[in-house]
Design a protein around this motif. Structure first.
Motif, PDB file in Angstrom:
ATOM      1  N   LEU A 545       1.032  -1.922   0.054  1.00 24.91           N
ATOM      2  CA  LEU A 545      -0.002   0.117  -0.402  1.00 24.91           C
ATOM      3  C   LEU A 545       0.736   1.130  -0.478  1.00 24.91           C
ATOM      4  O   LEU A 545       0.508   1.976  -0.854  1.00 24.91           O
ATOM      5  N   ALA A 546       1.733   1.428   0.786  1.00 28.00           N
ATOM      6  CA  ALA A 546       2.939   2.783   1.111  1.00 28.00           C
ATOM      7  C   ALA A 546       3.578   2.531  -0.268  1.00 28.00           C
ATOM      8  O   ALA A 546       3.753   3.522  -0.754  1.00 28.00           O
ATOM      9  N   THR A 547       3.764   1.802  -0.528  1.00 22.71           N
ATOM     10  CA  THR A 547       4.657   1.682  -2.717  1.00 22.71           C
ATOM     11  C   THR A 547       3.357   2.328  -3.423  1.00 22.71           C
ATOM     12  O   THR A 547       3.949   3.344  -4.124  1.00 22.71           O
ATOM     13  N   THR A 548       2.383   2.010  -3.635  1.00 20.94           N
ATOM     14  CA  THR A 548       2.009   1.792  -4.439  1.00 20.94           C
ATOM     15  C   THR A 548       1.401   3.361  -4.353  1.00 20.94           C
ATOM     16  O   THR A 548       0.433   4.018  -4.774  1.00 20.94           O
ATOM     17  N   GLN A 550       2.798   5.945  -3.106  1.00 20.96           N
ATOM     18  CA  GLN A 550       3.486   7.146  -3.541  1.00 20.96           C
ATOM     19  C   GLN A 550       3.761   7.063  -5.213  1.00 20.96           C
ATOM     20  O   GLN A 550       3.368   7.913  -5.522  1.00 20.96           O
ATOM     21  N   ALA A 551       3.334   5.719  -5.353  1.00 18.54           N
ATOM     22  CA  ALA A 551       2.757   5.278  -7.517  1.00 18.54           C
ATOM     23  C   ALA A 551       2.150   6.761  -7.490  1.00 18.54           C
ATOM     24  O   ALA A 551       2.130   7.031  -8.535  1.00 18.54           O
ATOM     25  N   SER A 552       0.839   6.597  -6.869  1.00 19.11           N
ATOM     26  CA  SER A 552      -0.084   6.696  -6.877  1.00 19.11           C
ATOM     27  C   SER A 552      -0.409   9.078  -7.005  1.00 19.11           C
ATOM     28  O   SER A 552      -0.273   9.614  -7.681  1.00 19.11           O
ATOM     29  N   GLY A 553       0.683   9.532  -6.047  1.00 22.27           N
ATOM     30  CA  GLY A 553       0.786  10.257  -5.954  1.00 22.27           C
ATOM     31  C   GLY A 553       0.891  10.924  -6.995  1.00 22.27           C
ATOM     32  O   GLY A 553       1.198  12.575  -7.624  1.00 22.27           O
ATOM     33  N   TRP A 554       2.752  10.415  -7.291  1.00 24.32           N
ATOM     34  CA  TRP A 554       3.280  10.946  -8.491  1.00 24.32           C
ATOM     35  C   TRP A 554       2.018  10.877  -9.819  1.00 24.32           C
ATOM     36  O   TRP A 554       2.531  11.762 -10.857  1.00 24.32           O
ATOM     37  N   GLN A 555       2.128  10.062 -10.181  1.00 19.92           N
ATOM     38  CA  GLN A 555       0.795   9.911 -11.361  1.00 19.92           C
ATOM     39  C   GLN A 555      -0.194  11.030 -11.255  1.00 19.92           C
ATOM     40  O   GLN A 555      -0.921  11.200 -12.268  1.00 19.92           O
ATOM     41  N   GLN A 556      -0.526  11.750 -10.130  1.00 23.42           N
ATOM     42  CA  GLN A 556      -1.821  12.268  -9.664  1.00 23.42           C
ATOM     43  C   GLN A 556      -0.980  14.344 -10.375  1.00 23.42           C
ATOM     44  O   GLN A 556      -1.576  14.935 -10.173  1.00 23.42           O
ATOM     45  N   VAL A 557       0.378  14.096  -9.728  1.00 23.78           N
ATOM     46  CA  VAL A 557       1.133  15.558  -9.998  1.00 23.78           C
ATOM     47  C   VAL A 557       1.851  15.676 -11.336  1.00 23.78           C
ATOM     48  O   VAL A 557       1.682  16.293 -11.689  1.00 23.78           O
ATOM     49  N   GLY A 558       3.073  14.347 -11.033  1.00 15.19           N
ATOM     50  CA  GLY A 558       3.165  14.564 -12.972  1.00 15.19           C
ATOM     51  C   GLY A 558       4.778  15.374 -11.762  1.00 15.19           C
ATOM     52  O   GLY A 558       6.035  15.147 -12.670  1.00 15.19           O
ATOM     53  N   ALA A 559       5.105  15.194 -10.980  1.00 14.12           N
ATOM     54  CA  ALA A 559       6.651  16.339 -10.137  1.00 14.12           C
ATOM     55  C   ALA A 559       6.376  16.056  -8.534  1.00 14.12           C
ATOM     56  O   ALA A 559       5.539  15.830  -7.813  1.00 14.12           O
ATOM     57  N   ARG A 560       7.434  16.375  -8.030  1.00 16.55           N
ATOM     58  CA  ARG A 560       6.713  17.363  -6.824  1.00 16.55           C
ATOM     59  C   ARG A 560       5.693  18.154  -6.308  1.00 16.55           C
ATOM     60  O   ARG A 560       5.432  18.161  -5.339  1.00 16.55           O
ATOM     61  N   ALA A 561       5.840  18.633  -6.863  1.00 19.82           N
ATOM     62  CA  ALA A 561       4.799  20.311  -7.291  1.00 19.82           C
ATOM     63  C   ALA A 561       4.612  20.180  -9.187  1.00 19.82           C
ATOM     64  O   ALA A 561       5.352  20.561  -9.397  1.00 19.82           O
ATOM     65  N   ARG A 562       3.334  20.906  -9.656  1.00 22.64           N
ATOM     66  CA  ARG A 562       2.902  21.104 -10.767  1.00 22.64           C
ATOM     67  C   ARG A 562       2.078  22.376 -10.243  1.00 22.64           C
ATOM     68  O   ARG A 562       1.315  22.693  -8.903  1.00 22.64           O
ATOM     69  N   GLU A 716      -3.367   9.590   2.515  1.00 26.80           N
ATOM     70  CA  GLU A 716      -2.871   8.471   3.466  1.00 26.80           C
ATOM     71  C   GLU A 716      -3.242   8.836   4.978  1.00 26.80           C
ATOM     72  O   GLU A 716      -3.990   7.572   5.367  1.00 26.80           O
ATOM     73  N   GLY A 717      -4.258  10.209   5.223  1.00 33.42           N
ATOM     74  CA  GLY A 717      -5.278  10.400   4.849  1.00 33.42           C
ATOM     75  C   GLY A 717      -6.626   9.924   5.167  1.00 33.42           C
ATOM     76  O   GLY A 717      -7.419  10.480   6.840  1.00 33.42           O
ATOM     77  N   ALA A 718      -6.814   9.275   4.651  1.00 35.66           N
ATOM     78  CA  ALA A 718      -8.578   9.795   4.377  1.00 35.66           C
ATOM     79  C   ALA A 718      -8.770   8.235   4.943  1.00 35.66           C
ATOM     80  O   ALA A 718      -7.127   7.692   5.961  1.00 35.66           O
ATOM     81  N   THR A 811      -5.216   3.725  -2.080  1.00 34.82           N
ATOM     82  CA  THR A 811      -4.430   4.047  -2.692  1.00 34.82           C
ATOM     83  C   THR A 811      -4.303   5.615  -3.418  1.00 34.82           C
ATOM     84  O   THR A 811      -4.178   5.735  -4.689  1.00 34.82           O
ATOM     85  N   GLY A 812      -5.485   5.659  -3.565  1.00 37.22           N
ATOM     86  CA  GLY A 812      -6.086   6.663  -4.684  1.00 37.22           C
ATOM     87  C   GLY A 812      -6.175   6.116  -6.194  1.00 37.22           C
ATOM     88  O   GLY A 812      -6.524   7.430  -6.798  1.00 37.22           O
ATOM     89  N   GLY A 813      -6.683   5.161  -5.716  1.00 37.38           N
ATOM     90  CA  GLY A 813      -7.126   4.606  -7.115  1.00 37.38           C
ATOM     91  C   GLY A 813      -6.508   4.224  -7.971  1.00 37.38           C
ATOM     92  O   GLY A 813      -6.857   3.149  -9.280  1.00 37.38           O
ATOM     93  N   LEU A 814      -5.244   3.845  -7.596  1.00 34.87           N
ATOM     94  CA  LEU A 814      -3.978   3.257  -8.547  1.00 34.87           C
ATOM     95  C   LEU A 814      -4.527   1.243  -7.257  1.00 34.87           C
ATOM     96  O   LEU A 814      -4.025   1.607  -6.947  1.00 34.87           O
TER      97      LEU A 814
END
Length: 859
Positions: A545-548, A550-562, A716-718, A811-814
């Motif tokens: 869950l933790a790994t996914t 992280q991947a879901s967050g990057w896929q939703q943002v595309g960078a550290r910030a957008r 993570e806080g959901a 996992t935010g949908g991933l």
């Protein structure tokens, strides 16, 4: 036989039994309460993040003829009362009072084209006229005065209107302006005042967004946007406004009281909304039948679907925990029955019936279990949460099962009990037992196959949870425990043959006793292996869950910030963003839409320097192939792509990028080199960046900053995610404690026989140190082999059950497809549990008292 006498005599065992029953009752009562609280938090979170237009009940009606009586605020208020009276009772208890929360009503005349403002001809502008109840509490006039009663002119009524200050500036309609309006009826309006909304983020203004800003809408086939502003009229203008048609809309917003909407009431509330949708009454003459505009029932259905998914996974974890806890309770009940054996044999010899023996053991155990269960049930009230039926029935089931286990011990007294040496010969299992164990293994394998095919959590929203599939994972662990139980003596017998060739006698004797395990020791295998398997499974799932996430967050943002802007960003703005503290690398990009020939499919085009963007993503879960043109997986295999946009061009994809399309909603995506279009997106890398500073550095209105830290915090806080993480942690700790308790109870249960064996060996010359090593060698093989099998099963369970478990809700949908290969936690957990158990055996052997002197004296 007085049960309290047996409790006093065996008070140590009784205390352990009471503690185990208390903990089991506390878990079975508290976990549903805490879980239900998390479900309610998730529902309130979903409602808070949804637009009020979706969560509130909005009755919409349109005028299609002249009214029979003048329209006044009192008429609309009376209609609101009648709507509320028609609500189903379940829904009536969940709505806010009139005028409370976001409740209000409104009349609006729309589609009024602006011909001229103070004689200046205007195009593509519209001025709607509307009245909303309660505006005096939600607006603050910053210029001019509130509107008054309309005037009747020869060429139509002249309405006095107030505009939002921002709308007045964009539409260029200052105070005192006279606006000529067209349409089927000739109208005009004069601007008497400008206002600013009070609490602009409240539900009231989110319902009435059109009153506080200009709505820009592009109609099909048009080249430019039409601008719509809405002017606020006075209540005294309602008779004139209500007499107009068409394009006059009435709305009654019935606000929903969020705290009154709970998960337990969600099914009946969803049904009540659907019932009211089909029976909205008509309350005004000359208006169309009312329609209900709300998404509350759909939101509740979505929540119930996600809740059933979470519930299925939690039931599996909690089911394994309860199975292990009841197994440990069964061990202690057996130990208590062994301590009572001589008394039971005596009363049986004196004529007591088998039901009488069962009643005696059940009464003795109930004397401990009932008070302990009551205390555990009472302690569950210290935790917040609603009281469900399972909260009340769970402790009763635990106590009842404990009493039944005690009554079942009477079966050992069906025939006179002859002395036997379990340490000399191993009893063979009966055909019935072999058949039952084989049936468990076959059912577990069949259930595993069905679970992989149908899924444990994939269709629970539509069909509900499948009890058989929920029990499959626990059944699989029990099946593996049975296989280990039947197979582990064979490698030990091989070790016995090897040890027989050694000069020391301790290895041979210890391994021989281990190969001829007593019933209590074999029962502890059925507890230790599932406990460790479920605990390891929980740690592996948590890592996945933790790994996914992280991947879901990057896929939703595309960078550290957008940073996304509705307007083009100048090079100076991009440079200012580079200077913000914490910003490292910055990659500007252009986001636009285009069509793809020949099917004219709409795609998102991201114009970016892929080499620079790849460097920015270095070390992240997002991977960009080394090619200037990339496409999302749904566009792969199409060959050259011809984009139809303001600047059409043909591109040849050089690779497929996975996950990046989620940045812009998950639709088809084309990553291409910049074509010179203005920059409107900036990908940012760095640490400790502040969203407010990035927004201020852009210096543009309607700038949105999306941060990876914020997205991960939301995931993570959901409530659902936090609940499953807490459940895994609590269950892992509890299972380890139960597993240790099972091993210690097994040691104590076989203590009498072991002491007798050691005493005879001590009489033959066995030293104290050799006796300790002998005890450890008897226990250690079973513990080590069972712990190793449990760890391997726990590591294999995610791969075996993974295709059937849908974890996207956490996992935010991933989807979770990869579980981390880090074995540190499982190995440490297994080694620690095995070491603690072996150490306990050593301490037990050290503290035990030798009775060899008594044997030498002839006792």
């Amino acid at each position: 036989m007085n049960p309290w006498t047996q409790v006093r005599v065996n008070r140590g065992v009784a205390a352990v039994l009471g503690l185990l029953v208390l903990s089991a009752c506390l878990l079975v009562a508290a976990v549903p309460k805490v879980t239900q609280t998390a479900y309610d938090e998730a529902l309130r979170d979903a409602m808070a993040k949804s637009e009020p237009k979706r969560t509130d009940l909005t009755v919409v009606s349109r005028r299609n003829g002249p009214p029979q009586e003048p329209l006044t605020p009192a008429v609309l208020l009376d209609a609101d009362r009648r709507f509320r009276a028609e609500l189903p009772s379940a829904l009536r208890r969940a709505v806010a009072a009139q005028g409370a929360g976001s409740s209000h009503h409104m009349v609006r005349k729309s589609e009024n084209p602006v011909f001229a403002v103070d004689g200046e001809v205007r195009s593509y502008q519209y001025l709607n006229l509307g009245w909303v109840s309660g505006t005096e509490r939600y607006v603050r006039y910053v210029e001019g005065r509130p509107p008054g009663e309309p005037k009747k002119l020869d060429d139509g009524p002249l309405f006095e209107v107030a505009l939002a200050k921002q709308a007045s500036e964009e539409m260029r309609m200052p105070v005192g302006s006279t606006v000529q309006l067209g349409g089927l009826q000739k109208l005009s309006a004069t601007v008497t005042g400008l206002f600013e909304p009070i609490e602009p983020d409240s539900g009231y203004w989110r319902h009435n967004e059109a009153f506080r800003r200009v709505m820009k809408i592009r109609k099909p086939g048009a080249d430019t946007d039409d601008w719509y502003a809405t002017g606020l009229v006075a209540g005294t203008a309602l008779p004139e406004l209500g007499a107009m048609y068409p394009n006059v809309t009435y709305q009654w917003v019935i606000g929903v009281n969020g705290p009154a909407v709970t998960t337990l009431r969600a099914p009946e509330l969803a049904e009540a909304v659907r019932a009211f949708r089909g029976a909205v009454p008509v309350v005004l003459d000359g208006t169309s039948p009312g329609s209900l505009d709300t998404g509350l029932d759909f939101l509740l259905d979505e929540h119930l679907s996600r809740m059933r998914v979470a519930e299925s996974l939690l039931l599996f974890v909690i089911g394994g925990l309860l199975t292990v806890s009841l197994g440990v309770i069964a061990l202690v009940v057996r130990l208590l029955a062994e301590r009572m054996r001589h008394s039971l044999v005596l009363i049986r010899a004196r004529g007591a019936s088998l039901p009488g023996i069962a009643a005696t053991t059940a009464a003795t155990v109930a004397a401990v279990a009932v008070p302990a269960g009551a205390v555990g049930y009472a302690l569950s009230y210290a935790l917040p949460g609603p009281l469900t039926l399972f909260v009340h029935l769970g402790p009763l089931v635990v106590v009842a099962v404990t009493a039944l286990l005690a009554a079942g011990q009477a079966l050992d007294h069906r025939w006179p009990r002859a002395d036997r040496r379990d340490d000399v010969a191993t009893s063979r299992p009966s055909p019935r037992r072999i058949t039952a164990e084989a049936a468990v293994v076959v059912l577990a394998l069949a259930g595993t196959y069905l679970l992989r095919q149908r899924g444990l959590t994939t269709q629970t929203g539509e069909r509900g949870s499948d009890p058989f599939l929920i029990l499959v994972p626990a059944g699989l662990t029990v099946a593996v425990a049975l296989v280990v139980l039947r197979c582990y003596p064979y490698p030990l017998r091989l070790a016995v043959r090897l040890a027989a060739r050694l000069r020391p006698a301790v290895p041979f004797l210890g391994l021989t006793l281990a190969a001829r395990a007593r019933p209590a020791a074999t029962l502890s295998v059925l507890i230790l292996l599932p406990a460790l398997a479920v605990a390891v499974f929980g740690t592996v799932i948590s890592g996945g869950l933790a790994t996914t996430q992280q991947a879901s967050g990057w896929q939703q943002v595309g960078a550290r910030a957008r940073l996304d802007s509705a307007l083009p960003l100048t090079p100076e703005a991009v440079e200012r963003i580079r200077q913000v503290p914490g910003v490292g690398n910055v990659v500007p990009a252009t986001r636009s839409t285009a069509m793809v020939r020949p099917d004219m499919q709409q795609v998102i085009v991201l114009g970016v320097d892929t080499r620079a963007y790849r460097a920015l993503l270095s070390g992240s879960p997002l991977v960009l192939p080394d090619a200037p043109v990339l496409v999302s997986p749904d566009l792969a295999g199409r060959g050259p792509i011809e984009l139809v946009a303001k600047t059409s061009r043909a591109l040849t994809p050089g690779g497929v990028v996975t996950g990046l399309s989620r940045v812009y909603g998950g639709g088809p995506l084309v990553v291409a080199p910049p074509d010179g279009s203005p920059v409107n997106t900036v990908f940012i890398d760095g640490a400790g960046m502040d969203a407010k500073q990035l927004r201020a550095a852009a210096g543009m209105p309607d700038v949105q900053v999306t941060s990876l830290d914020d997205v991960l915090a939301d995931i993570e806080g959901a409530p659902f995610t936090a609940t499953i993480e807490r459940a895994f942690t609590v269950v892992t700790i509890a299972l380890v404690c139960y597993a240790l308790a099972a091993v210690l109870v097994a040691l104590v249960t076989g203590g009498a026989d072991r002491t007798g064996t050691l005493s005879h060996l001590r009489a033959l010359g066995l030293s104290t140190a050799q006796a300790r090593r002998l005890t450890v060698l008897e226990i250690a093989p079973m513990i080590v082999l069972t712990a190793l099998a449990g760890m391997l099963l726990g590591l294999a369970l995610p791969a075996v059950l993974g295709p059937g478990i849908d974890l996207r809700a956490y996992t935010g949908g991933l989807a979770v497809e990869v579980y981390p290969a880090d074995l540190t936690t499982p190995v440490l957990l297994t080694a620690g549990l095995a070491a603690a158990a072996v150490l306990g055996a050593f301490v037990y052997a050290t503290l035990g008292r030798a009775v060899a002197p008594r044997l030498r004296e002839g006792e």
